[in-house]
Scaffold this motif. Structure first.
Motif, PDB file in Angstrom:
ATOM      1  N   GLY A 118       0.714  -1.264  -0.093  1.00 19.00           N
ATOM      2  CA  GLY A 118       0.007   0.186   0.091  1.00 19.00           C
ATOM      3  C   GLY A 118       0.849   1.344  -0.015  1.00 19.00           C
ATOM      4  N   TYR A 119       0.316   2.290   0.781  1.00 17.54           N
ATOM      5  CA  TYR A 119       0.882   3.616   0.682  1.00 17.54           C
ATOM      6  C   TYR A 119       2.482   3.812   1.350  1.00 17.54           C
ATOM      7  CZ  TYR A 119      -3.481   5.539  -0.942  1.00 17.54           C
ATOM      8  OH  TYR A 119      -4.730   6.126  -1.614  1.00 17.54           O
ATOM      9  N   VAL A 120       2.733   2.991   2.211  1.00 20.58           N
ATOM     10  CA  VAL A 120       3.911   2.706   2.686  1.00 20.58           C
ATOM     11  C   VAL A 120       5.000   2.619   1.728  1.00 20.58           C
ATOM     12  CG1 VAL A 120       5.543   1.563   4.306  1.00 20.58           C
ATOM     13  CG2 VAL A 120       3.308   1.983   4.926  1.00 20.58           C
ATOM     14  N   HIS A 121       4.808   1.380   0.880  1.00 22.32           N
ATOM     15  CA  HIS A 121       5.673   1.280  -0.290  1.00 22.32           C
ATOM     16  C   HIS A 121       5.861   2.161  -1.421  1.00 22.32           C
ATOM     17  CE1 HIS A 121       6.123  -2.665   1.750  1.00 22.32           C
ATOM     18  NE2 HIS A 121       7.060  -3.186   0.675  1.00 22.32           N
ATOM     19  N   ALA A 122       4.339   2.905  -1.534  1.00 18.48           N
ATOM     20  CA  ALA A 122       4.323   3.716  -2.732  1.00 18.48           C
ATOM     21  C   ALA A 122       5.222   5.001  -2.362  1.00 18.48           C
ATOM     22  CB  ALA A 122       2.878   4.120  -2.738  1.00 18.48           C
ATOM     23  N   ILE A 123       5.343   5.319  -1.074  1.00 14.48           N
ATOM     24  CA  ILE A 123       6.146   6.502  -0.880  1.00 14.48           C
ATOM     25  C   ILE A 123       7.673   6.212  -0.581  1.00 14.48           C
ATOM     26  CG2 ILE A 123       6.601   8.127   1.063  1.00 14.48           C
ATOM     27  CD1 ILE A 123       3.675   8.227   1.957  1.00 14.48           C
TER      28      ILE A 123
ATOM     29  N   GLY B 170      -2.133   3.024  -9.641  1.00 15.02           N
ATOM     30  CA  GLY B 170      -2.221   2.308 -10.787  1.00 15.02           C
ATOM     31  C   GLY B 170      -2.130   3.307 -11.989  1.00 15.02           C
ATOM     32  N   ASP B 171      -1.370   4.511 -11.834  1.00 15.82           N
ATOM     33  CA  ASP B 171      -1.142   5.307 -12.772  1.00 15.82           C
ATOM     34  C   ASP B 171       0.206   5.511 -13.049  1.00 15.82           C
ATOM     35  OD1 ASP B 171      -2.358   7.185 -14.752  1.00 15.82           O
ATOM     36  OD2 ASP B 171      -2.545   8.622 -13.292  1.00 15.82           O
ATOM     37  N   THR B 172       1.085   4.612 -13.223  1.00 15.39           N
ATOM     38  CA  THR B 172       2.486   4.884 -13.290  1.00 15.39           C
ATOM     39  C   THR B 172       2.633   4.737 -14.997  1.00 15.39           C
ATOM     40  OG1 THR B 172       3.030   3.359 -11.268  1.00 15.39           O
ATOM     41  CG2 THR B 172       4.829   3.487 -13.019  1.00 15.39           C
TER      42      THR B 172
ATOM     43  N   ILE C 237       7.200  14.160  -5.194  1.00 15.72           N
ATOM     44  CA  ILE C 237       7.245  12.701  -4.324  1.00 15.72           C
ATOM     45  C   ILE C 237       5.811  12.293  -4.039  1.00 15.72           C
ATOM     46  CG2 ILE C 237       8.002  11.613  -2.429  1.00 15.72           C
ATOM     47  CD1 ILE C 237      10.548  13.416  -2.490  1.00 15.72           C
ATOM     48  N   ALA C 238       5.063  13.259  -3.614  1.00 15.29           N
ATOM     49  CA  ALA C 238       3.687  12.970  -3.190  1.00 15.29           C
ATOM     50  C   ALA C 238       2.875  12.340  -4.399  1.00 15.29           C
ATOM     51  CB  ALA C 238       2.928  14.009  -2.593  1.00 15.29           C
ATOM     52  N   GLU C 239       2.955  13.072  -5.647  1.00 12.69           N
ATOM     53  CA  GLU C 239       2.370  13.043  -6.912  1.00 12.69           C
ATOM     54  C   GLU C 239       2.738  11.482  -7.279  1.00 12.69           C
ATOM     55  OE1 GLU C 239       1.356  14.533 -11.121  1.00 12.69           O
ATOM     56  OE2 GLU C 239       3.137  15.521  -9.825  1.00 12.69           O
ATOM     57  N   ARG C 240       4.050  11.256  -7.363  1.00 12.56           N
ATOM     58  CA  ARG C 240       4.592   9.819  -7.820  1.00 12.56           C
ATOM     59  C   ARG C 240       3.927   8.888  -6.997  1.00 12.56           C
ATOM     60  NH1 ARG C 240      10.881  10.926  -9.820  1.00 12.56           N
ATOM     61  NH2 ARG C 240      10.903   8.827  -8.789  1.00 12.56           N
ATOM     62  N   ALA C 241       4.021   8.943  -5.629  1.00 11.21           N
ATOM     63  CA  ALA C 241       3.515   7.851  -4.820  1.00 11.21           C
ATOM     64  C   ALA C 241       1.985   7.597  -4.982  1.00 11.21           C
ATOM     65  CB  ALA C 241       3.595   8.389  -3.423  1.00 11.21           C
ATOM     66  N   ILE C 242       1.336   8.553  -5.006  1.00 10.43           N
ATOM     67  CA  ILE C 242      -0.221   8.625  -5.479  1.00 10.43           C
ATOM     68  C   ILE C 242      -0.189   7.779  -6.781  1.00 10.43           C
ATOM     69  CG2 ILE C 242      -2.280   9.754  -5.825  1.00 10.43           C
ATOM     70  CD1 ILE C 242      -1.791   9.599  -3.143  1.00 10.43           C
TER      71      ILE C 242
END
Length: 427
Positions: free
Chosen positions: A279-284, A380-382, A370-375
């Motif tokens: 989840g978000y931990v990994h995304a950030i 699912g928008d990489t 960084i926040a935008e990249r994590a979100i």
């Protein structure tokens, strides 16, 4: 991305998780079990292997029992020790060139998450070495192409990544300052050797960060919407063992029983999150690693408490279950009390393990980016649809229990700004 699109993608991922078969690696465990590698490889009718590792592990002599075993069994090997933290796609490209030139037929990944990820990507690239590596990124690219990968044997030297049990590999593309992930059942190792003797001299700081990395896998896989009864069992077993043994390993690395239990916990957490995701931990954390080379386990350990706070109101029952597994109470206790105890108990553990509180070099000027990249990663928008429709459609994001806005993510990322960083600098 609009939340409803992210949710729709997550539901596609949920369906896939129910129908895509994922094998669990054969486990060889016990003190000194890497000395059995030769007989295992020989039994697989493999005459030559590539060993993917790093120079430090080689210099420490940790590979010697395994290499002696391969020699005694008459198995040839090629030692590729060029892996660095946050392995680059260029390292994997060099590795696959040597793998093919030397006629290797299988891969042994020896090390922490970096050698594991690099070894997996070498295997992936070996299926079509002339193809652009980036085209393999994303979900199920190998399954869709019907590619056949070489056997992979994993030997973890940390108890944290769980890569010895997962279908994922994360690789850095330095020119883009980004990390991309390959997710496919075909890259799951065939065999995992869990040898606590390899971890005896692991420094306390690395023990701490990798241990909380495993805890993050257990927690995120348990609270996510893709979890099922099987993954839940693995998540809870891992949580119980980590809270029971991580402090012991941190204080006394020579405790082989605690080391063995933590290795198994990391494996169990890997089995859980490779099916139920993160989840978000990994995304950030992935952004901190890509931009500032923050070790992955450390990044996860720093971010975890803040995501627990964010999830708290919507994950009471899940947190209560995790609290019971961690030993903070019993089923008769109030779920709210248990949930609070789990959040606080995790924070206490991270404090006791002396995890750093900020990302070295992170300036306030890069928080929004960084926040935008994590979100984008989590939702699912990489990949851009216009550039790669299939990769976009197969990027299911992470099955987070509560969706985060850009502003909420920025408020969390801002907590890790380096006090000494120049607010206008890139680094």
């Amino acid at each position: 991305m609009a939340p409803f699109i992210a949710k729709a993608k997550s539901m596609v991922g949920l369906l896939a998780s129910k129908v895509v078969p994922i094998s669990i690696p054969e486990v060889v465990e016990g003190v000194g079990c890497t000395g059995e590698m030769g007989s295992k490889v020989k039994s697989m009718n493999i005459k030559k292997v590539m060993i993917v590792t790093d120079e430090i592990l080689v210099s420490l002599g940790l590979l010697k029992p395994m290499l002696d075993s391969l020699d005694q069994a008459g198995v040839e090997y090629l030692l590729f020790d060029k892996v660095t933290p946050d392995p680059s796609v260029h390292t994997a490209v060099e590795g696959v060139r040597l793998y093919l030139e030397e006629g290797c037929k299988a891969i042994i990944a020896f090390g922490g998450g970096s050698p594991m990820d690099c070894a997996k990507l070498i295997g992936v690239l070996s299926t079509n070495p002339l193809k652009d590596p980036k085209s393999f990124m994303g979900t199920f690219s190998l399954t869709l192409s019907m590619a056949s990968l070489p056997p992979l044997i994993a030997v973890p030297t940390t108890a944290g990544t769980g890569s010895e049990a997962t279908i994922a590999a994360v690789i850095s593309f330095p020119e883009e300052e980004k990390k991309y992930t390959v997710v496919d059942p075909k890259i799951c190792p065939s065999v995992a050797f869990l040898d606590p003797a390899l971890l005896e001299k692991l420094p306390p700081g690395i023990t701490a960060c990798t241990g909380v990395d495993a805890l993050t896998h257990a927690v995120e896989s348990y609270v996510g919407v893709w979890r099922n009864s099987t993954t839940s069992e693995y998540s809870l077993k891992a949580t119980k063992a980590i809270f029971k043994h991580l402090r012991t390993c941190y204080a006394n690395g020579s405790d082989m029983n605690a080391r063995q239990e933590l290795l198994k916990a990391s494996f169990n957490a890997g089995v859980a999150f490779t099916r139920a995701s993160v989840g978000y931990v990994h995304a950030i954390a992935h952004q901190f690693g890509a931009l500032y080379h923050t070790p992955h386990g450390m990044a996860n350990a720093m971010v975890l408490p803040y995501i627990l706070d964010f999830y708290r109101a919507g994950c009471t029952d899940a947190f209560a279950d995790l609290a019971i597994a961690a030993g903070f109470g019993s089923k008769g206790d109030s779920p709210d009390v248990l949930a609070d105890q789990f959040v606080q108990g995790t924070k206490d553990l991270i404090r006791d393990l002396e995890i750093p509180g900020f990302v070295k070099g992170l300036s306030a000027s890069r928080v929004a980016e960084i926040a935008e990249r994590a979100i984008n990663e989590a939702h699912g928008d990489t990949f851009q649809f216009s550039a790669s429709p299939m990769q976009y459609l197969l990027d299911t994001g992470y099955p987070v229990p509560i969706y985060m806005t850009q502003q909420q993510c920025e408020s969390i990322v801002a907590k890790f700004v380096d006090p000494s960083a120049n607010s206008t600098s890139k680094l």
